[in-house]
Enzyme design. Sequence first.
Site, PDB file in Angstrom:
ATOM      1  N   ARG A  12       0.838  -1.197   0.000  1.00 44.65           N
ATOM      2  CA  ARG A  12       0.000   0.000   0.000  1.00 44.65           C
ATOM      3  C   ARG A  12       0.884   1.263   0.000  1.00 44.65           C
ATOM      4  O   ARG A  12       1.101   1.883  -1.018  1.00 44.65           O
ATOM      5  CB  ARG A  12      -0.950  -0.035   1.227  1.00 44.65           C
ATOM      6  CG  ARG A  12      -2.147   0.892   1.120  1.00 44.65           C
ATOM      7  CD  ARG A  12      -1.863   2.319   1.454  1.00 44.65           C
ATOM      8  NE  ARG A  12      -1.328   2.488   2.812  1.00 44.65           N
ATOM      9  CZ  ARG A  12      -0.783   3.616   3.232  1.00 44.65           C
ATOM     10  NH1 ARG A  12      -0.693   4.654   2.442  1.00 44.65           N
ATOM     11  NH2 ARG A  12      -0.295   3.711   4.462  1.00 44.65           N
ATOM     12  N   ASP A  13       1.459   1.602   1.144  1.00 47.32           N
ATOM     13  CA  ASP A  13       2.251   2.836   1.231  1.00 47.32           C
ATOM     14  C   ASP A  13       3.448   2.773   0.296  1.00 47.32           C
ATOM     15  O   ASP A  13       3.829   3.767  -0.323  1.00 47.32           O
ATOM     16  CB  ASP A  13       2.716   3.035   2.685  1.00 47.32           C
ATOM     17  CG  ASP A  13       3.029   4.491   2.996  1.00 47.32           C
ATOM     18  OD1 ASP A  13       2.888   5.339   2.100  1.00 47.32           O
ATOM     19  OD2 ASP A  13       3.431   4.768   4.142  1.00 47.32           O
ATOM     20  N   HIS A 204       4.417   4.619  12.712  1.00 44.99           N
ATOM     21  CA  HIS A 204       4.616   4.475  11.261  1.00 44.99           C
ATOM     22  C   HIS A 204       5.685   5.490  10.870  1.00 44.99           C
ATOM     23  O   HIS A 204       5.459   6.693  10.994  1.00 44.99           O
ATOM     24  CB  HIS A 204       3.270   4.748  10.573  1.00 44.99           C
ATOM     25  CG  HIS A 204       3.309   4.811   9.082  1.00 44.99           C
ATOM     26  ND1 HIS A 204       2.710   3.861   8.294  1.00 44.99           N
ATOM     27  CD2 HIS A 204       3.852   5.722   8.220  1.00 44.99           C
ATOM     28  CE1 HIS A 204       2.867   4.175   7.016  1.00 44.99           C
ATOM     29  NE2 HIS A 204       3.549   5.307   6.940  1.00 44.99           N
ATOM     30  N   HIS A 206       8.883   7.010   8.344  1.00 37.08           N
ATOM     31  CA  HIS A 206       9.582   7.113   7.066  1.00 37.08           C
ATOM     32  C   HIS A 206      11.023   7.508   7.339  1.00 37.08           C
ATOM     33  O   HIS A 206      11.320   8.206   8.301  1.00 37.08           O
ATOM     34  CB  HIS A 206       8.896   8.157   6.178  1.00 37.08           C
ATOM     35  CG  HIS A 206       7.629   7.644   5.570  1.00 37.08           C
ATOM     36  ND1 HIS A 206       7.542   7.216   4.272  1.00 37.08           N
ATOM     37  CD2 HIS A 206       6.396   7.455   6.103  1.00 37.08           C
ATOM     38  CE1 HIS A 206       6.309   6.806   4.021  1.00 37.08           C
ATOM     39  NE2 HIS A 206       5.587   6.938   5.114  1.00 37.08           N
ATOM     40  N   CYS A 237       4.791   9.186   0.018  1.00 36.57           N
ATOM     41  CA  CYS A 237       3.415   9.651   0.079  1.00 36.57           C
ATOM     42  C   CYS A 237       3.239  10.655  -1.044  1.00 36.57           C
ATOM     43  O   CYS A 237       3.945  11.651  -1.097  1.00 36.57           O
ATOM     44  CB  CYS A 237       3.129  10.305   1.428  1.00 36.57           C
ATOM     45  SG  CYS A 237       1.497  11.048   1.469  1.00 36.57           S
ATOM     46  N   ASN A 246       9.332   4.162   3.588  1.00 34.15           N
ATOM     47  CA  ASN A 246       9.103   3.657   4.941  1.00 34.15           C
ATOM     48  C   ASN A 246      10.409   3.012   5.420  1.00 34.15           C
ATOM     49  O   ASN A 246      11.267   2.663   4.618  1.00 34.15           O
ATOM     50  CB  ASN A 246       8.047   2.545   4.936  1.00 34.15           C
ATOM     51  CG  ASN A 246       6.668   3.044   4.587  1.00 34.15           C
ATOM     52  OD1 ASN A 246       6.200   2.844   3.475  1.00 34.15           O
ATOM     53  ND2 ASN A 246       6.013   3.682   5.529  1.00 34.15           N
TER      54      ASN A 246
HETATM   55 ZN    ZN Z   1       3.501   6.463   5.181  1.00 35.35          ZN
END
Ligand code: ZN
Length: 302
Positions: A12-13, A204, A206, A237, A246
Amino acid sequence: MTEVVIQEVGPRDGLQNEPVRLSLEEKLELIRRLTSAGVKRMEAGSFVHPQAVPAMADSDEVFARLPDVEGVTYSALVLNAKGYQRARAAGAKEIHFSFGVTSSFNRQNQRAEPEESFATFLSLLPRAKEEGVRVTLTLSVAWGCPFEGWVDPDRVLSFVEQAGKAGFPEIVLADTIGVAVPSAVRRLIEEARKVAPQAVIGGHFHNTRNTGIANAYAALEGGAKVLDASVGGLGGCPFAPGATGNIATEDLVYMVEGMGIPTGIQLDALIEVARWLRDVLGHPLESSLLRAGPFRPRGALA
Ligand code: ZN
C-alpha cells in the site's frame, strides 16, 4: 519491550508512491511472497480516488484474489465513506481509517478539515461493528507537516483521546514525511498510551532524514506495540513532497529479533522478497539488510 506486531505496508504505502507500476499479477506475487516469509499483517491496498493514487486503482481486484493463508490478516486503507463502501464490497475485513491532523495537509489530501474526516470515521464505527469489521485509525503528519511545520502534540493527543474513547482498538501515529526524531517519538507515544489506555498504540515511520529506525526503537521504548514497515524500504506519500521510503521491514525485523523480541518473520526469506522486488522494479531499494545481508560471523560457517 516484549512484543511487537510488524505490519507490512509495502503493497500500500510502498507501491502508491513507486514510479514503477506493478501489474496486478506482480502485486499478488509480492503479497504471496511476503506471507511465505511469515508476514502476518499487511495493508494490501487502499480505496482512494483512482485519479489521486493511480497505483491503487486495482485494489478491488487485489482484494478479490488475496491468498487465503491461515493467521494472515489483510487490511485496506480508507479515507472516506465511499472508500469504506468499496473496501467492504471488495471483501476487506479490516479497515484502516486515516487522516492528517493538520488542516492544510488534510485539506490537500482529503479535501476536508481533520475534524470532518474524523467525524466521518466515527459515524462509520457502528456499521463496522455490526459488520464485524475491525477498524483502526492512523493519524498522519503526527509530528511534522509539510505545510504547517512542527505539529503541536496536544492537537494529536486530543484526537488520540477521542479515538480511544470511541473504541478504536488501535491508533497509529505516522511520521508521514519523515521529520520526527526519537526523543519526540518516545514522548508522544508515551502520552498517547496515557490518554488512550484502552487502545494499542502504533508507529509508522519514514526514513526521509535517516531517523526512521531510531524512531521505531524510540516508539518501542515508549510502549508502541505495532510498527509499520515496507519490504525493501519502499514507500513515500504522493501528497507529501520529498517524502521517501518507509523503514525497511527487514531492517526492523533484524533490530527487533536481535533485541530478543520474536516477530514470526524469517529474515532470510524477507531479504529474498526485497531482492525479487528490486529486480521487478529495476532500481535500487533503500533497505540496509538488502545491501549488507544478515550478520553471519565467519566462524559460524565452519
Ligand atoms: Zn507512510
